[in-house]
Design a protein around this motif. Structure first.
Motif, short mmCIF file in Angstrom:
data_model
loop_
_atom_site.label_atom_id
_atom_site.label_comp_id
_atom_site.label_asym_id
_atom_site.label_seq_id
_atom_site.Cartn_x
_atom_site.Cartn_y
_atom_site.Cartn_z
N ARG A 188 50.00 38.12 5.76
CA ARG A 188 48.66 38.05 6.33
C ARG A 188 48.67 38.48 7.79
O ARG A 188 49.72 38.56 8.42
CB ARG A 188 48.11 36.63 6.22
N LYS A 189 47.51 38.74 8.33
CA LYS A 189 47.39 39.05 9.75
C LYS A 189 47.90 37.86 10.54
O LYS A 189 47.49 36.71 10.32
CB LYS A 189 45.92 39.33 10.10
N GLY A 190 48.82 38.13 11.45
CA GLY A 190 49.45 37.05 12.21
C GLY A 190 50.54 36.33 11.45
O GLY A 190 51.08 35.34 11.93
N GLY A 191 50.89 36.82 10.26
CA GLY A 191 51.88 36.16 9.42
C GLY A 191 53.31 36.47 9.84
O GLY A 191 53.58 37.26 10.75
N THR A 192 54.24 35.85 9.12
CA THR A 192 55.66 35.91 9.47
C THR A 192 56.48 36.40 8.29
O THR A 192 56.32 35.93 7.17
CB THR A 192 56.17 34.50 9.87
N ILE A 193 57.35 37.37 8.57
CA ILE A 193 58.35 37.81 7.60
C ILE A 193 59.69 37.31 8.14
O ILE A 193 60.11 37.71 9.23
CB ILE A 193 58.39 39.35 7.45
#
Length: 446
Positions: free
Chosen positions: A332-337
């Motif tokens: 998602r936007k602002g998400g973390t991988i």
């Protein structure tokens, strides 16, 4: 009767107080690779390299015990992907690690040998402790995490994973856990979960701690309740623990698997949102050099279909090259991988527009520090997280066990018996075990 036979019998009889009085064996059997065989697979593709050819069971001398260290009688161990890498001599032969470590000090020179005793998991009993060890004594039943650190510089004293001399025991050091005796730092030791067998308690170690740091810890993704977490390989060694942590922590796992059988295992764990990537036919790469963004989009649409329109807050990444482009797109936007391992390849490619313009973050995560490993083991000991052991081999069959993992022909973790003569031994708390038997056995026979 040999010294090891006496030690084994004392453990099986529960005479742990006698361990300190028994002689330490001069040698033991360990699973090794040989320095003079590092070219044996030259010209072969990775998938065609067979660990059964390179992994040997040898009689090796017991190493000298140094300050701050412990010798452990190993009852059981387990296979991790680093043992596969070691056995096929990729990405480099581990003897380069051992040579580098051997230059550090006269004591470290012990590790620089023409053979490498491998393995990064164990459960067993402390035989001896070196000078300066106060928290452990002979006869203690233990498991070991695989972080080996020197801690002589400042960098590791905030997070030991940042120590300049941080290594993975049994991969970047010698005298690992796929053996009858192992040498560890005392600060690798943790109490053996009392309700588990030797083979069950040996199996979580590396992958459980890795998943904890990667997903739960502030050093990783810092997962919170309600997070949508995309988990690649959700029934595998790492993914099976990530799935449990997501469920246990109030998050919403989206489990990616490759067969109906693996999907069923995730359902046994309590997961509801599952993508069978084989059935869906995702092909993220058009060819060796070009990815297919339309497949990323189709994958993202499937995730939103399952979640009611939500993209993942966290992507739990470990396949690497094959999936990384899709992972960056799907978050998602602002998400973390959050990424480790890269079992399908280290050279990742992704479209940076999806990262920078959508303010996403990539976090690298590698194993865990002692505190994180201790917390992960504590959750196992309390029956809140369960081992994911599916099958157990003998020490002589370690090559076949490694081949199973190499070819992804396994579920969860594959165990290896060392001094334990059979499965099912070592349980001390039958009452707690009875409460969690279904969870403990969720992967058995898979």
């Amino acid at each position: 009767m040999t010294h090891l036979d006496e030690i084994q019998q004392a453990i099986l009889d529960g005479r742990l107080d006698a361990i300190a009085e028994l002689p330490v064996p001069e040698s033991y059997r360990g699973v090794t690779v040989h320095a003079d065989e590092v070219d044996m697979f030259e010209g072969l593709e990775s998938r065609d390299k067979d660990p059964r050819r390179s992994l040997h069971v040898d009689e090796v001398p017991t190493p000298e015990l140094g300050p701050g260290e412990a010798l452990v009688a190993v009852m059981a161990s387990a296979i991790n992907y680093n043992t596969v890498w070691t056995s096929i001599f990729e990405p480099i032969p581990t003897f380069k690690f051992l040579r580098k470590y051997g230059k550090l000090s006269p004591l470290a020179k012990r590790h620089d040998l023409p053979y490498h005793v491998v393995g990064s998991d164990l459960s067993g009993v402390v035989l001896r402790t070196g000078a300066g060890v106060h928290n452990w004594k002979p006869g203690d039943e233990v498991v070991a995490h695989c972080l080996n650190v020197e801690l002589e510089g400042p960098d590791g004293h905030n997070d030991t994973m940042l120590d300049t001399e941080q290594r993975i025991w049994g991969f970047e050091t010698n005298f690992g856990g796929l053996a009858e005796v192992a040498l560890v730092k005392a600060n690798q030791l943790m109490p053996k979960p009392a309700h588990l067998t030797w083979e069950e308690s040996a199996s979580p170690g590396l992958v459980n701690s890795t998943a904890y740091r990667q997903l739960v810890s502030r050093n990783g993704a810092d997962m919170k309740q309600g997070d949508v977490v995309l988990i690649w390989g959700a029934s595998g060694g790492l993914g099976s623990y990530a799935t449990q942590y997501a469920l246990n922590g109030g998050a919403i796992p989206v489990c990616v698997v490759s067969s109906p059988e693996k999907a069923e295992i995730c359902r046994k764990l309590g997961a509801e949102l599952i993508i069978d990537r084989t059935a869906e036919g995702y092909q993220f790469w058009k060819n060796e050099n070009e990815q297919d963004p339309k497949e990323w989009q189709r994958f993202g649409a499937k995730i939103r279909e399952l979640t009611g329109g939500e993209d993942p807050d966290i992507v739990f990444e470990h396949p690497g090259r094959e999936t990384f482009g899709a992972s960056v797109y799907a978050a998602r936007k602002g998400g973390t991988i959050v990424t480790c391992a890269s079992t399908s390849g280290y050279m990742h490619q992704y479209d940076n527009r999806y990262l920078w313009m959508n303010l996403k973050r990539i976090i690298g995560s590698h194993f865990a520090n002692y505190r994180e490993s201790w917390e992960a083991n504590r959750l196992i000991a309390k029956g809140l997280i369960h081992p994911t052991l599916s099958k157990t081999y003998s020490l002589e069959e370690t090559g076949q066990a490694a081949l199973d993992v190499h070819r992804n022909a396994h579920q969860g973790k594959v165990g290896v018996l060392a001094l334990a003569p059979e499965e099912g031994l070592g349980v001390r708390d039958e009452e707690l075990r009875a409460k969690h038997l279904d969870g403990i056995n969720a992967f058995r026979g898979a």
